[in-house]
Design a protein around this motif. Sequence first.
Motif, PDB file in Angstrom:
ATOM      1  N   GLY A 247       9.471 -16.738   1.141  1.00  0.00           N
ATOM      2  CA  GLY A 247       9.030 -15.834   0.083  1.00  0.00           C
ATOM      3  C   GLY A 247       7.527 -15.854  -0.090  1.00  0.00           C
ATOM      4  N   LEU A 248       6.906 -17.048  -0.012  1.00  0.00           N
ATOM      5  CA  LEU A 248       5.450 -17.139  -0.110  1.00  0.00           C
ATOM      6  C   LEU A 248       4.781 -16.442   1.069  1.00  0.00           C
ATOM      7  N   GLU A 249       5.382 -16.575   2.254  1.00  0.00           N
ATOM      8  CA  GLU A 249       4.822 -15.878   3.414  1.00  0.00           C
ATOM      9  C   GLU A 249       4.892 -14.367   3.225  1.00  0.00           C
ATOM     10  N   LYS A 250       5.979 -13.893   2.627  1.00  0.00           N
ATOM     11  CA  LYS A 250       6.140 -12.451   2.436  1.00  0.00           C
ATOM     12  C   LYS A 250       5.168 -11.911   1.390  1.00  0.00           C
ATOM     13  N   LEU A 251       4.723 -12.762   0.473  1.00  0.00           N
ATOM     14  CA  LEU A 251       3.758 -12.295  -0.540  1.00  0.00           C
ATOM     15  C   LEU A 251       2.504 -11.700   0.100  1.00  0.00           C
ATOM     16  N   LEU A 252       2.136 -12.199   1.264  1.00  0.00           N
ATOM     17  CA  LEU A 252       0.954 -11.662   1.950  1.00  0.00           C
ATOM     18  C   LEU A 252       1.157 -10.214   2.382  1.00  0.00           C
ATOM     19  N   HIS A 253       2.420  -9.812   2.568  1.00  0.00           N
ATOM     20  CA  HIS A 253       2.718  -8.462   3.058  1.00  0.00           C
ATOM     21  C   HIS A 253       3.834  -7.838   2.227  1.00  0.00           C
ATOM     22  N   SER A 254       3.805  -8.088   0.933  1.00  0.00           N
ATOM     23  CA  SER A 254       4.881  -7.604   0.065  1.00  0.00           C
ATOM     24  C   SER A 254       4.957  -6.081   0.074  1.00  0.00           C
ATOM     25  N   LYS A 255       6.182  -5.578   0.069  1.00  0.00           N
ATOM     26  CA  LYS A 255       6.393  -4.127  -0.010  1.00  0.00           C
ATOM     27  C   LYS A 255       6.602  -3.656  -1.441  1.00  0.00           C
ATOM     28  N   ASN A 256       6.548  -4.610  -2.381  1.00  0.00           N
ATOM     29  CA  ASN A 256       6.716  -4.250  -3.780  1.00  0.00           C
ATOM     30  C   ASN A 256       5.383  -3.728  -4.323  1.00  0.00           C
ATOM     31  N   LYS A 257       5.349  -2.461  -4.653  1.00  0.00           N
ATOM     32  CA  LYS A 257       4.092  -1.808  -5.020  1.00  0.00           C
ATOM     33  C   LYS A 257       3.460  -2.421  -6.272  1.00  0.00           C
ATOM     34  N   GLY A 258       4.285  -2.677  -7.284  1.00  0.00           N
ATOM     35  CA  GLY A 258       3.758  -3.253  -8.520  1.00  0.00           C
ATOM     36  C   GLY A 258       3.237  -4.659  -8.324  1.00  0.00           C
ATOM     37  N   LEU A 259       3.991  -5.476  -7.580  1.00  0.00           N
ATOM     38  CA  LEU A 259       3.567  -6.847  -7.305  1.00  0.00           C
ATOM     39  C   LEU A 259       2.296  -6.856  -6.488  1.00  0.00           C
ATOM     40  N   ASN A 260       2.203  -5.982  -5.506  1.00  0.00           N
ATOM     41  CA  ASN A 260       1.010  -5.922  -4.660  1.00  0.00           C
ATOM     42  C   ASN A 260      -0.242  -5.644  -5.478  1.00  0.00           C
ATOM     43  N   TYR A 261      -0.129  -4.695  -6.405  1.00  0.00           N
ATOM     44  CA  TYR A 261      -1.301  -4.350  -7.217  1.00  0.00           C
ATOM     45  C   TYR A 261      -1.668  -5.495  -8.153  1.00  0.00           C
ATOM     46  N   LEU A 262      -0.671  -6.174  -8.696  1.00  0.00           N
ATOM     47  CA  LEU A 262      -0.949  -7.325  -9.561  1.00  0.00           C
ATOM     48  C   LEU A 262      -1.672  -8.419  -8.774  1.00  0.00           C
ATOM     49  N   LEU A 263      -1.210  -8.699  -7.548  1.00  0.00           N
ATOM     50  CA  LEU A 263      -1.854  -9.721  -6.717  1.00  0.00           C
ATOM     51  C   LEU A 263      -3.303  -9.339  -6.420  1.00  0.00           C
ATOM     52  N   TYR A 264      -3.525  -8.057  -6.155  1.00  0.00           N
ATOM     53  CA  TYR A 264      -4.886  -7.590  -5.898  1.00  0.00           C
ATOM     54  C   TYR A 264      -5.786  -7.861  -7.107  1.00  0.00           C
ATOM     55  N   LYS A 265      -5.301  -7.539  -8.286  1.00  0.00           N
ATOM     56  CA  LYS A 265      -6.115  -7.719  -9.498  1.00  0.00           C
ATOM     57  C   LYS A 265      -6.351  -9.196  -9.812  1.00  0.00           C
ATOM     58  N   LEU A 266      -5.355 -10.021  -9.532  1.00  0.00           N
ATOM     59  CA  LEU A 266      -5.484 -11.439  -9.858  1.00  0.00           C
ATOM     60  C   LEU A 266      -6.353 -12.205  -8.866  1.00  0.00           C
ATOM     61  N   PHE A 267      -6.304 -11.816  -7.585  1.00  0.00           N
ATOM     62  CA  PHE A 267      -6.944 -12.631  -6.551  1.00  0.00           C
ATOM     63  C   PHE A 267      -8.147 -11.979  -5.883  1.00  0.00           C
ATOM     64  N   PHE A 268      -8.229 -10.641  -5.880  1.00  0.00           N
ATOM     65  CA  PHE A 268      -9.241 -10.005  -5.042  1.00  0.00           C
ATOM     66  C   PHE A 268     -10.115  -8.979  -5.745  1.00  0.00           C
ATOM     67  N   SER A 269      -9.839  -8.671  -7.004  1.00  0.00           N
ATOM     68  CA  SER A 269     -10.587  -7.584  -7.640  1.00  0.00           C
ATOM     69  C   SER A 269     -12.082  -7.883  -7.723  1.00  0.00           C
ATOM     70  N   GLY A 270     -12.435  -9.166  -7.778  1.00  0.00           N
ATOM     71  CA  GLY A 270     -13.848  -9.527  -7.820  1.00  0.00           C
ATOM     72  C   GLY A 270     -14.502  -9.546  -6.462  1.00  0.00           C
ATOM     73  N   ASN A 271     -13.697  -9.678  -5.409  1.00  0.00           N
ATOM     74  CA  ASN A 271     -14.245  -9.753  -4.048  1.00  0.00           C
ATOM     75  C   ASN A 271     -13.188  -9.231  -3.069  1.00  0.00           C
ATOM     76  N   LYS A 272     -13.316  -7.990  -2.685  1.00  0.00           N
ATOM     77  CA  LYS A 272     -12.321  -7.366  -1.815  1.00  0.00           C
ATOM     78  C   LYS A 272     -12.253  -8.042  -0.451  1.00  0.00           C
ATOM     79  N   ASP A 273     -13.356  -8.653  -0.020  1.00  0.00           N
ATOM     80  CA  ASP A 273     -13.361  -9.295   1.294  1.00  0.00           C
ATOM     81  C   ASP A 273     -12.408 -10.491   1.347  1.00  0.00           C
ATOM     82  N   GLN A 274     -12.129 -11.089   0.181  1.00  0.00           N
ATOM     83  CA  GLN A 274     -11.238 -12.246   0.154  1.00  0.00           C
ATOM     84  C   GLN A 274      -9.840 -11.897   0.633  1.00  0.00           C
ATOM     85  N   LYS A 275      -9.463 -10.634   0.460  1.00  0.00           N
ATOM     86  CA  LYS A 275      -8.126 -10.213   0.887  1.00  0.00           C
ATOM     87  C   LYS A 275      -7.948 -10.409   2.383  1.00  0.00           C
ATOM     88  N   GLU A 276      -9.052 -10.257   3.126  1.00  0.00           N
ATOM     89  CA  GLU A 276      -8.987 -10.415   4.577  1.00  0.00           C
ATOM     90  C   GLU A 276      -8.918 -11.883   4.976  1.00  0.00           C
TER      91      GLU A 276
END
Length: 973
Positions: A247-276
């Motif tokens: 499940g943790l591995e799938k979080l990197l490529h989750s197909k859940n649209k709402g969860l994906n956006y939440l993860l983006y805001k929590l972990f990468f909104s300050g630095n988009k490069d971190q997502k890579e």
Amino acid sequence: MRNTKWNVKSIPSNREIVGENLNVDYDILKILYSRGIREEEDVRKFLNPKLENIQDPYGLFDMEKTVLEIENAIRENKNIWIYGDYDVDGITSTSVLYLALKELGAENVNYYIPIRDEGYGLNNEALKKIKESGADLVITVDCGITSFPEIEFANSIELPIIITDHHNLHGNKVPDAVAVVNPKRKENKFTFPSLAGVGTIFMVVLCLFERAGEKEKAYEYIDLVAIGTVADIVPLLEENRILTKFGLEKLLHSKNKGLNYLLYKLFFSGNKDQKETKTEYTTYDVGFIIAPVFNAAGRLKDAKMVVKLLISDNSREIEVIVQELIDKNFERKDLQNNIVEMVEKNIEDKNLKEDYIIVDGDPEYHHGVIGIAASKIVDKYNKPTIIMEIKEDQGLAVGSCRSIGNFNILEALQSMPELFLKFGGHSGAAGFTLPIKNIELLRKKINSYAKNILKEEDFVKIIEIDKQIPVQKISYEFFQLIDLLKPFGFGNPTPTFLTKSVFFENIKFIGENKNHIMFDVQQKGYTSRNAVWFNSGEFFKELNEGLIYDIVYKMKNELYQDRYYTKVYIEDVKHSKLIDDRLNYYYSLFTTSFPMKSVFYTNIDVSDENKSEISMKIEVDQISLFQGKKFIGRLDYNVSKLLMQLKEYYNWNFSVEIEKIKRTTTHNIIFITIKRDYSFKCYEVKDVGIFNKIKSFLLGKLEYNSFTKKMLAEFFRNDKNLVIENDFIDSNSVKLNRENKNLSSVIKYILTVGMFYKTKLDKKSQIVVTEENEKIFATPLFKDYFDINNNVEDVREYPFTVFYEFDENEVLDLFSDELKNENEVEDKENENLEGNNLEIKNAGSEVVSEDVGLKVAEDGGATGNFVGTRDNREKENLEDFKNEWKNKFCVITNKKTDLYEKVIEKYRLKILDFKSKKSERIVYLSDLTNEERKGLKNIYVKYLPIEEKIRLKKVLEETAETIYCDNSIEEIL
């Protein structure tokens, strides 16, 4: 220093734990052992979790009935309601089932999650509303197992309910529902009882999709399953471990649209490069970043908004919900911090820290966060704590309790039930509602109760320690092995390590308020930089005044500016007692695990081709790496020192192979594997030169012991095939017998012969061994020089054959069969022969045995004449065979044999004579108690450096001093 108690887990020695066939670091195996994972198959499954290892969900009682009911409801387009809970487990459970039902074709699906004021679980008012809305079927998730009155009410209004839950049953009874799926039911064949609520409903979903022929689709929801499992603090073992890992591995490529956006805001909104650059989500990310956001809705507003987020496909709706959740979480943090500050002030003002149980309440405390606040107070004061929100308008107080390991808070509440309107929970955490007028009575009664149970030492914080390790293991390399134990969480916590007798260097304050300390840790020439000890500023002066310390810590690998740093996060520090720990240090070096994953950084371009053609060169205090003749970089100082010491101490050699290259904007990251190098290179031509090279390769500066020398002399100088009575091993397994000989003497002899023939003839030799003893030879060295066969192959194909644990008749029959085939002699010709003796003569016609003489001539041919009555063979035919078969062999047997060459019989007498003269000076450590072993000198164990072994050999030969040893003393006898 702090008032703490360190509890180092009791772990057996290497020989008592599995590991021979696993190729896993023994420190890792010992951690697993202490966590109850002890059998070889269990270790394999733990270190290599697979989705296919999940047990059959139909082993859960009532599963088939549940699946059929749901399929029928979908088929008949019934109105299905999901009844969940307001915590993360309940939220994810509701979302997983909703999404799955929709995917399976259900068109009429709704969900209900109570708000916190309604309380946990089913309530009749909610069930009535659901029925009035037209519900045909209710499926509970994460609740319902103790809702007997509510299920009875539902039955009375003809509302069918399926219960899926994971909480404890009330006795062995379950409510009278349509079906009840719970991993804790005794009727289950499914053996793992600790699934979370979301894990339980996922098993239902897995069955539904499997019956629909689309099992793989169920795994699309495994990211939500991991979040709920981690957040509910269930043991991350067995099925939970598998679900969480994938499940943790799938979080990197989750197909859940709402969860994906939440993860983006929590972990990468300050630095988009971190997502890579983010390569994984951890249980820490879930437990301390993601789950609190989910929980904030249930604590301060309505948990249904999180479900709405997870099932939504509307981008605008998702953005609005995510922002509101994040805002609510900030609000929750502020409330929590304010409450903790207020409680701490009350504790000091009212001197509550002198009580056995800290009890505090206030109208300003919000019931949604008092549980978190209570946990914070327990962490600081190490005392059971009760925090209450006082609702003056209702005349009630709502309380949340958290406890310490030695105090069952639920039992305490159960001893005074008359005080509460309702209560519940478990040993470590509980909750209640009571009239305001009973608050003071609660404080007095629960402290009186605790006074009879708790002692002063119970308030000392206990730090559980997994393993003591040296500083050189604080490394990127060892952390790769720790990573095998992930995901960490309840039941499988992040390992806590102890290192003794270290020096601190470069001690300094860090943090905005200078309340944290950072320093370097140094031991025996190894350094771990920038260890951090949070909230320890008060000890700054003391640390600078001291000299040597013991530290307890956790390790973390961090990526900063495209470099990996293995950081130490200190849990506690104590002054160290000066002890001689050289043997522990040598042991830690000797048991270093290979192959070892490592990394180095370089600005030099490294070729992707010929990745294995990397050579090493020692240069002062670091190892340089070359690709061909081209310098490409250097190993880390600590890794270099480790490999250099292993070479110096134990004569080990190493090879390096590039696994992958990651190119960044500043440098190249080269991921490598360091292996023990067992290859033997020899360019000598003369036999004496080859033997010297082999001896140096196998023993370094040590000499062969007398036993091995005798075997080699009989084999090469006297040209004899050997029969060795293997009286130090039973027929089933390796058992070292200190009164006779250690197997290593024979091993050295066999290896020397095999390496000699491989060098001279470029041909492997053969070991014929039964399957039960095959593991004795399952090492890289043997595989390079021998074919290991369970059946006898044609001995003429090999220059040297070892028969291990084959009795004399099996070996003789082999040669008899060869002779029979050559002469086309039928077995029946032997039936009329009398007697079973065979007279054998050597080249000089001297009778040397009544049974059989086996000898190899100068040209390698067998010279013993086979004459006698047993097979009635013709002399010329024997000579033909003798001349054709020129190869040599060795028979090792545990059976008493009458074969001619009993080398061990001759040599055993010499060894016993030697030991009889000096037996009082050779004392085995296994014969001493732990107390008797303290303070000994002249200790000989197998992991001593070679130079130390040579020194002790001299002590044994030239002085009257006593040597204390293990079985490896045989090396120098």
